[in-house]
Write a protein that holds these residues in place. Structure first.
Motif, mmCIF file in Angstrom:
data_model
loop_
_atom_site.group_PDB
_atom_site.id
_atom_site.type_symbol
_atom_site.label_atom_id
_atom_site.label_comp_id
_atom_site.label_asym_id
_atom_site.label_seq_id
_atom_site.Cartn_x
_atom_site.Cartn_y
_atom_site.Cartn_z
ATOM 1 N N GLY A 136 0.788 -1.223 0.000
ATOM 2 C CA GLY A 136 0.000 0.000 0.000
ATOM 3 C C GLY A 136 0.818 1.271 0.000
ATOM 4 N N VAL A 137 2.110 1.182 0.301
ATOM 5 C CA VAL A 137 2.985 2.354 0.263
ATOM 6 C C VAL A 137 3.333 2.630 -1.194
ATOM 7 C CG1 VAL A 137 5.277 3.231 0.864
ATOM 8 C CG2 VAL A 137 3.924 2.012 2.570
ATOM 9 N N ILE A 138 3.262 3.893 -1.567
ATOM 10 C CA ILE A 138 3.581 4.311 -2.938
ATOM 11 C C ILE A 138 4.639 5.408 -2.856
ATOM 12 C CG2 ILE A 138 2.683 5.320 -5.070
ATOM 13 C CD1 ILE A 138 -0.141 4.434 -4.083
ATOM 14 N N SER B 19 -5.003 13.742 -10.256
ATOM 15 C CA SER B 19 -4.874 12.608 -11.170
ATOM 16 C C SER B 19 -3.733 11.666 -10.788
ATOM 17 C CB SER B 19 -4.674 13.113 -12.601
ATOM 18 O OG SER B 19 -3.504 13.907 -12.690
ATOM 19 N N ASP B 20 -2.955 12.004 -9.747
ATOM 20 C CA ASP B 20 -1.815 11.181 -9.337
ATOM 21 C C ASP B 20 -2.250 9.920 -8.604
ATOM 22 O OD1 ASP B 20 0.023 12.991 -10.330
ATOM 23 O OD2 ASP B 20 0.523 13.858 -8.371
ATOM 24 N N GLU B 21 -1.463 8.854 -8.803
ATOM 25 C CA GLU B 21 -1.631 7.656 -7.994
ATOM 26 C C GLU B 21 -1.386 8.046 -6.539
ATOM 27 O OE1 GLU B 21 0.038 3.075 -7.732
ATOM 28 O OE2 GLU B 21 1.265 4.585 -8.736
ATOM 29 N N GLY B 22 -2.205 7.550 -5.649
ATOM 30 C CA GLY B 22 -2.070 7.893 -4.238
ATOM 31 C C GLY B 22 -3.044 8.961 -3.782
ATOM 32 N N TYR B 23 -3.580 9.738 -4.740
ATOM 33 C CA TYR B 23 -4.570 10.745 -4.373
ATOM 34 C C TYR B 23 -5.875 10.042 -4.026
ATOM 35 C CZ TYR B 23 -7.734 14.707 -4.508
ATOM 36 O OH TYR B 23 -8.671 15.647 -4.179
ATOM 37 N N SER B 24 -6.386 10.309 -2.837
ATOM 38 C CA SER B 24 -7.645 9.672 -2.408
ATOM 39 C C SER B 24 -8.584 10.702 -1.786
ATOM 40 C CB SER B 24 -7.353 8.528 -1.427
ATOM 41 O OG SER B 24 -6.656 9.004 -0.299
ATOM 42 N N ARG C 110 7.353 11.830 -3.425
ATOM 43 C CA ARG C 110 6.243 11.826 -2.459
ATOM 44 C C ARG C 110 6.056 10.393 -1.993
ATOM 45 N NH1 ARG C 110 2.508 13.374 -5.659
ATOM 46 N NH2 ARG C 110 1.761 11.292 -6.156
ATOM 47 N N ILE C 111 5.847 10.231 -0.696
ATOM 48 C CA ILE C 111 5.534 8.910 -0.176
ATOM 49 C C ILE C 111 4.087 8.922 0.298
ATOM 50 C CG2 ILE C 111 6.506 9.406 2.103
ATOM 51 C CD1 ILE C 111 7.290 6.394 2.184
ATOM 52 N N THR C 112 3.316 7.975 -0.224
ATOM 53 C CA THR C 112 1.925 7.799 0.171
ATOM 54 C C THR C 112 1.876 6.652 1.161
ATOM 55 O OG1 THR C 112 1.180 8.575 -1.996
ATOM 56 C CG2 THR C 112 -0.414 7.347 -0.664
#
Length: 147
Positions: free
Chosen positions: A8-10, A31-36, A100-102
Motif C-alpha cells: 500500500g505504500v507508494i 490525477s496522481d496515484e495515491g490521491y484519495s 512523495r511517499i503515500t
C-alpha cells in the motif's frame, strides 16, 4: 528507488522546475496515484537528529513531501492479514531525492531529521485531522528498529 516492502505504500517521483528567480516544487495532482481526496494540508518541521516517534492513522492516508532539508521515514506494517506484516520500509526524502511517499491507513510511521539545517515536511492528507483516529507510541523503542 528502494524496493517498497510494505503493501500500500507508494513512492512517486516529483518534478522540480528550476528557475533563476525561484524554483517550483510539484507535490500532488488529483490525477496522481495515491490521491484519495483532500481533507487538509499542513507543514511540519523536525530538527536535525531528532526523531518523531511512531504514529498510526486508522483512516487517514498520508502524502508526505519534503521540499526543504532531508527527512528519513520508517514505516512498519503490523496489520493483521497483510502480506507484508512485520516488514519495515525506510526511505530518506528531500531536495536530492524529491519524491512523495503515500502511506496508507493502518501502518506505523516515525521520522528522523537528517538535514543539518531546516527540515520541512508537507502532508497532503485525505481527511481532516481527528485525534480519535490516531494511535501513538511515545517511546520510540516500542517498535524495535535500528535507527
Amino acid at each position: 528507488m528502494d524496493k517498497i516492502t510494505v503493501e500500500g505504500v507508494i513512492v512517486t517521483s516529483l518534478k522540480q522546475i528550476h528557475h533563476p528567480k525561484g524554483n517550483v516544487f510539484h507535490a500532488m495532482k488529483k490525477s496522481d496515484e495515491g490521491y484519495s481526496g483532500f481533507g487538509e494540508a499542513y507543514f511540519s518541521t523536525i530538527h536535525f537528529n531528532d526523531t518523531k516517534p511512531w504514529k498510526k492513522h486508522l483512516e487517514m492516508t498520508l502524502n508526505f513531501v519534503v521540499p526543504v532539508g532531508e527527512i528519513r521515514f520508517v514505516i512498519f506494517d503490523d496489520r493483521e492479514g497483510s502480506p507484508t506484516r512485520n516488514s519495515f520500509f525506510d526511505i530518506t526524502l528531500g531536495q536530492n531525492n524529491y519524491q512523495r511517499i503515500t502511506i496508507p491507513p493502518g501502518v506505523w510511521v516515525a521520522f528522523h531529521g537528517v538535514g543539518s539545517e531546516y527540515n520541512l515536511l508537507l502532508n497532503l492528507a485525505n481527511l481532516e485531522h481527528d485525534p480519535n483516529e490516531i494511535e501513538r507510541k511515545e517511546d520510540l523503542s516500542d517498535i524495535v528498529y535500528q535507527w
